[in-house]
Design a protein around this motif. Structure first.
Motif, PDB file in Angstrom:
ATOM      1  N   ARG A 108       1.007  -1.103   0.108  1.00  0.00           N
ATOM      2  CA  ARG A 108       0.082   0.063   0.136  1.00  0.00           C
ATOM      3  C   ARG A 108       0.582   1.535  -0.401  1.00  0.00           C
ATOM      4  O   ARG A 108       2.311   1.371   0.970  1.00  0.00           O
ATOM      5  N   VAL A 109       0.930   2.299  -0.825  1.00  0.00           N
ATOM      6  CA  VAL A 109       1.701   3.423  -1.257  1.00  0.00           C
ATOM      7  C   VAL A 109       0.488   4.729  -0.065  1.00  0.00           C
ATOM      8  O   VAL A 109      -0.617   5.108  -0.285  1.00  0.00           O
ATOM      9  N   ARG A 110       1.516   5.336   0.542  1.00  0.00           N
ATOM     10  CA  ARG A 110       0.992   6.602   1.135  1.00  0.00           C
ATOM     11  C   ARG A 110       1.823   7.439   0.650  1.00  0.00           C
ATOM     12  O   ARG A 110       2.963   7.773   0.642  1.00  0.00           O
ATOM     13  N   SER A 111       1.488   8.752  -0.097  1.00  0.00           N
ATOM     14  CA  SER A 111       1.858  10.309  -0.002  1.00  0.00           C
ATOM     15  C   SER A 111       1.760  11.081   0.875  1.00  0.00           C
ATOM     16  O   SER A 111       2.157  12.232   1.137  1.00  0.00           O
ATOM     17  N   GLY A 112       0.579  11.007   1.807  1.00  0.00           N
ATOM     18  CA  GLY A 112      -0.064  12.129   2.489  1.00  0.00           C
ATOM     19  C   GLY A 112      -0.837  13.057   2.181  1.00  0.00           C
ATOM     20  O   GLY A 112      -0.922  12.861   1.454  1.00  0.00           O
ATOM     21  N   GLY A 113      -2.166  13.371   3.166  1.00  0.00           N
ATOM     22  CA  GLY A 113      -2.665  13.847   2.670  1.00  0.00           C
ATOM     23  C   GLY A 113      -4.379  13.339   3.536  1.00  0.00           C
ATOM     24  O   GLY A 113      -4.797  12.809   4.415  1.00  0.00           O
ATOM     25  N   HIS A 114      -5.713  13.419   2.092  1.00  0.00           N
ATOM     26  CA  HIS A 114      -6.674  13.265   3.067  1.00  0.00           C
ATOM     27  C   HIS A 114      -7.128  11.693   3.204  1.00  0.00           C
ATOM     28  O   HIS A 114      -7.324  10.867   3.806  1.00  0.00           O
ATOM     29  N   ASP A 115      -7.026  10.975   2.201  1.00  0.00           N
ATOM     30  CA  ASP A 115      -7.322   9.640   2.032  1.00  0.00           C
ATOM     31  C   ASP A 115      -8.409   9.110   2.996  1.00  0.00           C
ATOM     32  O   ASP A 115      -8.341   8.868   4.034  1.00  0.00           O
ATOM     33  N   TYR A 116      -9.854   9.998   2.842  1.00  0.00           N
ATOM     34  CA  TYR A 116     -10.678   9.943   3.381  1.00  0.00           C
ATOM     35  C   TYR A 116     -11.266   8.245   3.944  1.00  0.00           C
ATOM     36  O   TYR A 116     -11.856   8.193   5.299  1.00  0.00           O
ATOM     37  N   GLU A 117     -11.095   7.408   3.501  1.00  0.00           N
ATOM     38  CA  GLU A 117     -11.357   5.964   3.578  1.00  0.00           C
ATOM     39  C   GLU A 117      -9.611   4.895   4.112  1.00  0.00           C
ATOM     40  O   GLU A 117     -10.291   3.977   4.013  1.00  0.00           O
ATOM     41  N   GLY A 118      -8.147   5.574   4.132  1.00  0.00           N
ATOM     42  CA  GLY A 118      -7.925   4.972   4.673  1.00  0.00           C
ATOM     43  C   GLY A 118      -7.351   4.099   3.926  1.00  0.00           C
ATOM     44  O   GLY A 118      -6.465   3.703   4.160  1.00  0.00           O
ATOM     45  N   LEU A 119      -7.568   4.349   2.373  1.00  0.00           N
ATOM     46  CA  LEU A 119      -6.506   2.989   2.004  1.00  0.00           C
ATOM     47  C   LEU A 119      -5.943   2.674   1.466  1.00  0.00           C
ATOM     48  O   LEU A 119      -4.774   2.165   0.784  1.00  0.00           O
ATOM     49  N   SER A 120      -4.737   4.241   2.122  1.00  0.00           N
ATOM     50  CA  SER A 120      -3.506   4.222   1.808  1.00  0.00           C
ATOM     51  C   SER A 120      -2.748   3.574   3.439  1.00  0.00           C
ATOM     52  O   SER A 120      -1.438   3.622   2.815  1.00  0.00           O
ATOM     53  N   TYR A 121      -3.563   2.995   3.840  1.00  0.00           N
ATOM     54  CA  TYR A 121      -2.452   2.687   5.332  1.00  0.00           C
ATOM     55  C   TYR A 121      -3.598   1.342   6.081  1.00  0.00           C
ATOM     56  O   TYR A 121      -3.365   0.927   7.097  1.00  0.00           O
TER      57      TYR A 121
END
Length: 554
Positions: A108-121
């Motif tokens: 799972r990749v994240r660059s940081g920010g809103h991600d309202y449904e937490g799909l990056s973490y």
């Protein structure tokens, strides 16, 4: 802290584990560290540190929550990654893809920010996964300011990008987000709208090139990836096609002096009629003028015991106050804007103003990185093509007064947004749209009242259905909403994905599926709402939708 000293041909790794748990660390993590060391380009980073955080690390929780905003997905019951990897070079990202495939652990990749449904973490469809956190990859290269371009790394925030541009020039800007703590990597993949969208379009409309790690661990630029993939990553949603490393953005001209204002009206001050009038004119205003409306309950009266609705008209005008007043007198006199309401400033100061910082906040606030504020929240979005009647607005107010901390933001369209074709990039919400709505409700008592608040926003969403876009009812992909539908576990989910895919992308969804099938047929890059590849079993169904005999051709 334990330091593993490896041979001179392998990177020096700092493994942040609890001192007592080093011997008990998962074999998967140990294998991953070894794999990354063998597959990284040592000439790029011959002596450095790459940081891994295992579940047993004393810093695991703080790193996991570092850019996560929604407490709904940070509860103990939420699935946790096996470990977190924060690469320090593009080569490490390549190695992560290679090692993820070799070790069969989902990435799972994240660059940081809103991600309202937490799909990056958070992952609800994978039994084991790790996070590739791009927080350390945040360079902003504005050395080509005279060519109106800049290269920006995926882990940088939009605030950092704005700040670095302003360091080089007072007359250059970039038309992206209003929330300065957004990670630029994912932000642009969804479109990236902001206060200059009516003048210059979206952030994704102003991208000239990119570097992406593909499913084979190769780094591709625009020429190498081809125009289809370059089209798909600019608005097709994050984490479906590869890992963005860099964006090459086109800088746009801004005046040395711009004007901002915020004018608020309550129900008792005629807010309903004024908002109805705003809907009639906002997409036809001078394209230098952006006026959004923030709507929320407010306590008024002597003892602050009465609740009403406040509508705040917040604006950026790419010009001086005198010309702004002329535009407003001609096009929207009902707001009653006066010179006292206006403030002139530089473009970079207007970024800080619209982000909600107090007057006089130094520009350096834009360098603070990801936000640390966290609440539980749920959001939805809509696009409006015809003014919502006053009677319907009153119904919205009634429902708003029933909720504790709701807000809705109405973002204006028109101008350049109406001139760019729906198919130019995957983001399709263009001509004919008057404004976009974001609904959001937040609460602080954790899981205890989640059902109550989620039910409230769903009822509001149901209520507004007759007044927004239809067939499909459109939604903004950067405001992910899993209520629209999700992919199934161990399934490419093409048929299921139609439910949410057409809401986010309309007819562009078909092309996105074709690109996905070409560049990632095994569905390596996936999440609950990632673009699915086609399987042979789905050829016939897709052909009926696409109107072609072979959806993989063309």
């Amino acid at each position: 802290m334990k330091i593993l000293k490896l041979s001179c041909t392998i990177l020096l790794f700092i493994v942040l584990l609890h001192p007592d748990s080093l011997a008990d660390s998962a074999s998967t993590l140990e294998s991953f560290i070894q794999c990354v060391s063998l597959n990284s380009d040592l000439s790029v980073l011959p002596i450095s540190s790459t940081i891994f955080f295992s579940r047993n690390s004393s810093l695991f929780t703080s790193v996991l929550e570092s850019s996560a905003q929604n407490l709904r997905y940070l509860v103990p019951s939420a699935p946790k990654p096996e470990f977190i990897f924060t690469p320090l070079s593009d080569s490490h990202v390549q190695a992560s893809v290679i090692c993820s495939k070799q070790l069969k652990i989902h990435l799972r990749v994240r660059s940081g920010g809103h991600d309202y449904e937490g799909l990056s973490y958070v992952s609800k469809i994978e039994t084991s996964f790790f996070i590739l956190d791009l927080a350390n990859l945040r360079s902003v290269d504005v050395d080509q300011i005279n060519n109106n371009t800049a290269w920006i790394q995926a882990g940088a925030t939009i605030g950092e990008v704005y700040y670095r541009i302003a360091q080089k020039s007072k007359v250059h800007g970039y038309p992206a987000g209003l929330c300065t703590t957004l990670g630029i990597g994912g932000h642009i993949t969804g479109g990236a709208y902001g206060s200059m969208m009516r003048k210059y379009g979206l952030g994704a409309d102003n991208v000239l090139d990119a570097l992406i790690v593909d499913v084979n661990g190769e780094i591709l630029d625009r020429k190498a990836m081809g125009e289809d993939l370059f089209w798909a990553i600019r608005g097709g949603g994050g984490a479906s096609f590869g890992i963005i490393l860099w964006w090459k953005i086109k800088l746009v001209p801004v005046p040395e002096t711009v004007t901002v204002f915020t004018v608020s009206k309550t129900l008792e001050q005629g807010a309903t009629k004024l908002l109805h009038r705003w809907q009639q004119v906002v997409d036809k205003l001078d394209e230098d003028l952006f006026i959004r409306v923030l709507i929320q309950p407010e306590s008024v009266g002597k003892n602050k015991t009465k609740r009403t609705i406040s509508t705040a008209y917040q604006a950026l005008f790419l010009g001086d106050t005198e010309r702004l007043l002329q535009v407003m007198r001609k096009s929207f006199p009902e707001l009653g804007l006066t010179r006292r309401d206006c403030a002139q400033m530089s473009w970079i100061q207007s970024v800080i103003y619209i982000a909600g910082y107090p007057s006089g906040t130094p520009n350096e606030v834009l360098l603070q990185g990801k936000t640390s504020s966290k609440v539980s929240f749920k959001a939805k979005s809509d696009f409006v093509r015809n003014p919502i009647p006053e009677t319907a607005l009153e119904g919205i107010w009634k429902r708003f007064l029933e909720e504790e901390n709701p807000i809705t933001i109405w973002t204006p369209y028109g101008g350049m947004m109406s001139k760019i074709a729906e198919s130019e990039i995957p983001f399709p919400h263009r001509k004919g749209t008057i404004f976009m709505i974001q609904y959001l409700t937040a609460w602080v008592d954790g899981d205890k009242s989640t059902t109550k608040h989620v039910n409230w926003i769903q009822k509001l969403y149901d209520y507004t259905a007759p007044y927004v876009s239809r067939s499909p009812r459109e939604a903004y992909v950067n405001y992910r909403d899993l209520d629209l539908g999700t992919n199934r576990r161990n399934s490419t989910g093409f048929i299921e994905a139609l439910a949410w895919g057409y809401k986010y992308f309309k007819g562009n969804f078909n092309r996105l599926v074709k690109v996905k099938t070409k560049v990632d047929p095994s569905n390596f890059f996936r999440h609950e709402q990632s673009i699915p590849p086609l399987s042979r079993a789905h050829y016939k169904k897709f052909s009926e939708i696409e109107g072609t005999n072979d959806p993989l051709k063309g």
